[in-house]
Design a protein around this motif. Structure first.
Motif, mmCIF file in Angstrom:
data_model
loop_
_atom_site.group_PDB
_atom_site.id
_atom_site.type_symbol
_atom_site.label_atom_id
_atom_site.label_comp_id
_atom_site.label_asym_id
_atom_site.label_seq_id
_atom_site.Cartn_x
_atom_site.Cartn_y
_atom_site.Cartn_z
ATOM 1 N N ARG A 9 0.837 -1.206 0.000
ATOM 2 C CA ARG A 9 0.000 0.000 0.000
ATOM 3 C C ARG A 9 0.870 1.253 0.000
ATOM 4 O O ARG A 9 1.823 1.373 0.782
ATOM 5 N N SER A 44 0.321 5.452 0.396
ATOM 6 C CA SER A 44 -0.688 6.414 0.871
ATOM 7 C C SER A 44 -0.154 7.846 0.746
ATOM 8 O O SER A 44 0.092 8.518 1.747
ATOM 9 N N PHE A 49 -4.344 9.638 -0.921
ATOM 10 C CA PHE A 49 -4.607 8.472 -1.747
ATOM 11 C C PHE A 49 -4.265 7.194 -0.976
ATOM 12 O O PHE A 49 -3.408 7.196 -0.094
ATOM 13 N N ASP A 50 -4.944 6.106 -1.331
ATOM 14 C CA ASP A 50 -4.605 4.755 -0.881
ATOM 15 C C ASP A 50 -4.519 3.891 -2.121
ATOM 16 O O ASP A 50 -5.532 3.626 -2.781
ATOM 17 N N LEU A 51 -3.302 3.438 -2.436
ATOM 18 C CA LEU A 51 -3.075 2.659 -3.640
ATOM 19 C C LEU A 51 -2.590 1.275 -3.258
ATOM 20 O O LEU A 51 -1.641 1.122 -2.481
ATOM 21 N N HIS A 72 -5.868 -1.976 0.707
ATOM 22 C CA HIS A 72 -6.355 -1.050 1.728
ATOM 23 C C HIS A 72 -7.754 -1.459 2.165
ATOM 24 O O HIS A 72 -8.463 -2.167 1.447
ATOM 25 N N GLY A 102 -7.689 1.212 -5.458
ATOM 26 C CA GLY A 102 -7.284 2.571 -5.111
ATOM 27 C C GLY A 102 -8.386 3.320 -4.394
ATOM 28 O O GLY A 102 -9.570 2.966 -4.467
ATOM 29 N N ASN A 127 -13.498 4.835 -3.010
ATOM 30 C CA ASN A 127 -12.645 3.646 -2.988
ATOM 31 C C ASN A 127 -13.175 2.629 -3.974
ATOM 32 O O ASN A 127 -14.393 2.452 -4.109
ATOM 33 N N GLY A 151 -11.997 -1.340 -5.913
ATOM 34 C CA GLY A 151 -11.015 -2.407 -6.026
ATOM 35 C C GLY A 151 -11.649 -3.776 -5.891
ATOM 36 O O GLY A 151 -12.855 -3.915 -5.648
#
Length: 573
Positions: A127, A129, A137-139, A142, A159, A173, A175
């Motif tokens: 992850r 962030s 962002f959270d890639l 998460h 993401g 969010n 994913g």
């Protein structure tokens, strides 16, 4: 979706998969190898944090008439890193957790996972962030946490972004919450959004939207199990917090859910359309509601919470896969500080009712829950921890086959006393546990009284760089027809050598088991640990343990032997 426990150790140590794991470890640790205090690429770019590499080798042997199964994978590796990359005004927190053997109750894994499937598995986390001004962002891996009725317990690989402006916050969010596996299950994809308006003194109002659906075209072959059919769901909830007074606040949420448990019969015509994402349809579509209410009253030294939750029979918790439907929970949770804050008491008492709609006639289940815990610190040298718990389940059916009557009660007390004399630091601690479990068997109209008692005491002495300890324990399991006892003694010692660079610890445990009508059994446990500080930033740990069981004549297993070797590297950069 059915629950599954998948352990993906099989075949991982084939050459290709081993290269995957070692390649990822070298990729993320290539920079820290120089052992510098902090990694600087330039005056404005630097990387700092900590990393850990863990390797465990497990060997299992036994003699038995019935084959025994090893309890751990033969080779297990795990790498973790928590770091921050700072580039000018940009900070990027990095979280990495990789393991060659991953366990998940929800996510199936192919026998021979490729690199993408290995990284996406929820047992592995990669992850990033980054934060750019008001956008975070959270890639990668998460877990978005919105509210009790929308999202909060489901890890995604994808993401997310959060944007704050003035008193508003916007979140999005998306994913995969489940990876596709041929002949087993579909890919499950989630999109979640949240809009929140903050007011003063912790007050707010928010709207949450969650869409979760199986992608039918994610696998080439149809899953073999009849219950693995493509599903789709949409949830919308509204929540907020309002202060009635300066000491009394109310938090509430209400949600509505539409869910299609089977999209194979009457599915949508256009899989890629926007309507197919937000408007699930199909065979047996259902719609339900849920509510959550929390009231809290606070004073300086005490307070209380009253929590109520209702999940309708057709409300599918998309973001909480372990939450059952058709239940109502009521929980009262008081807390307080007494005797000049030397005594802390916290507890809760509540009731859960399943099948509140009564759709399964005569099978409504009522559960009574209670837990009281506290810490008492009368002096600097003495502290006492205690806990009392009660769990009871009953059904209202008159059918003997489905009648349930279970009561479990647990009481535990843990005192600790410390003192120092003649330069020696002494610690005396104890543990007393009483666990009673009553199970009423309606077929025979009897109550099975199962009682467990566990008593142990520990003494530890610290003399400069040396530590010695002695632990004595007694475990008793009382059943209506037999008793089972375990008595154990543990002797341990530790020392710091080479100017405190080397720390060692040795512990030896011998336990004796007794079972009615069976000869004695024994357990010998040997545990040796060493830790060496290579530098102020790097240390290495070694651990060797041997666990050997010798059983009595009532078992088909004469003996079982377990050997474990561990190597751990910790690095701060």
């Amino acid at each position: 979706m059915p629950l599954r426990l998948i352990i993906t150790d099989r075949g991982f140590f084939r050459r290709r998969n081993l290269f995957y794991f070692l390649g990822m470890v070298l990729l993320v640790t290539a920079s820290p190898i120089n052992l510098s205090a902090q990694i600087r690429f330039s005056d404005q770019v630097q990387l700092y944090g900590n990393s850990r590499f863990f390797y465990q080798n497990y060997a299992f042997s036994s003699e038995q008439s019935v084959p025994a199964v090893a309890r751990r994978p033969k080779n297990y590796m795990r790498f973790t890193m928590n770091a921050t990359l700072q580039a000018y005004q940009l900070k990027i927190p990095i979280t990495i957790r990789l393991a060659n053997a991953t366990v998940s109750p929800l996510w199936d894994t192919p026998t021979k996972p490729n690199l993408g499937q290995f990284i996406r598995h929820p047992g592995n986390v990669i992850r990033l962030s980054p934060t750019i001004k008001n956008i975070k962002f959270d890639l990668g891996s998460h877990t978005p946490v919105y509210s009790p009725l929308s999202v909060g317990d489901l890890q995604l690989f994808g993401g997310g972004a959060s944007y704050k402006v003035s008193n508003y916050e916007f979140r999005l969010n998306a994913g995969a919450s489940q990876s596709p596996v041929e002949n087993v299950t579909f890919k499950k994809y989630m999109i979640a959004g949240r809009v929140m308006r903050r007011f003063n003194a912790g007050q707010y109002a928010a709207l949450n939207i969650v869409s979760l659906r199986d992608l039918k075209n994610s696998v080439d072959s149809v899953p073999l199990m009849w219950f693995d059919v493509p599903e789709a769901g949409l949830t919308i909830t509204a929540e907020g917090r309002y202060n009635l007074t300066s000491k009394l606040a109310v938090k509430a949420e209400v949600g509505q859910n539409a869910f299609t448990p089977n999209r194979t019969v009457d599915s949508l015509n256009n899989e890629g359309s926007l309507a197919s994402v937000f408007l699930p349809s199909g065979s047996g579509a259902i719609s339900g509601i849920a509510t959550y209410l929390e009231t809290e009253y606070r004073e300086r030294d005490y307070g209380v919470k009253l929590i109520g939750k209702y999940i309708g029979k057709d409300y599918v918790m998309l973001g909480y896969p372990f939450q059952v439907r058709d239940v109502m929970d009521i929980l009262l949770a008081p807390y307080g500080y007494f005797l000049n804050r030397k005594l802390t008491l916290k507890g809760n008492v509540g009731r859960r009712a399943n099948n509140v709609s009564g759709r399964q006639e005569g099978l409504r289940t009522s559960q009574f829950l209670m837990n009281i815990g506290g810490v008492y610190l009368p002096t600097r040298n003495f502290d006492l921890n205690f806990n009392l718990a009660n769990y009871g389940v009953r059904t209202n059916t008159v059918n003997d086959t489905f009648n349930i009557h279970i009561i479990a009660q647990t009481i535990s007390i843990n005192p600790v006393y410390r003192f120092e004399k003649s330069g020696i630091k002494h610690t005396i601690s104890g543990n007393a546990l009483l666990d009673r479990y009553d199970d009423a068997t309606r077929l025979t109209d009897t109550i099975n009284d199962n009682t467990v008692t566990n008593l142990s005491a520990r003494y530890q002495a610290v003399i400069s760089l040396y530590t010695a300890g002695l632990t004595v324990g007694s475990y008793r399991f009382r059943q209506p027809n037999r008793d089972f006892n375990i008595n154990s003694v543990t002797v341990s010692g530790a020392a710091q050598l080479l100017k405190k660079k080397l720390s060692t610890r040795l512990a030896i445990t011998r336990a004796k088991t007794a079972n009615d009508g069976v000869t004695f059994g024994t357990r010998m446990f040997f545990d040796l640990r060493a830790r060496y500080n290579v530098s102020s930033k790097l240390n290495a740990e070694l651990n060797f343990s041997n666990n050997r069981f010798t059983y009595g004549d009532g078992q088909n297993l004469p003996f079982m032997n377990e050997l474990m070797n561990r190597i751990i590297l910790n690095y701060r950069f």
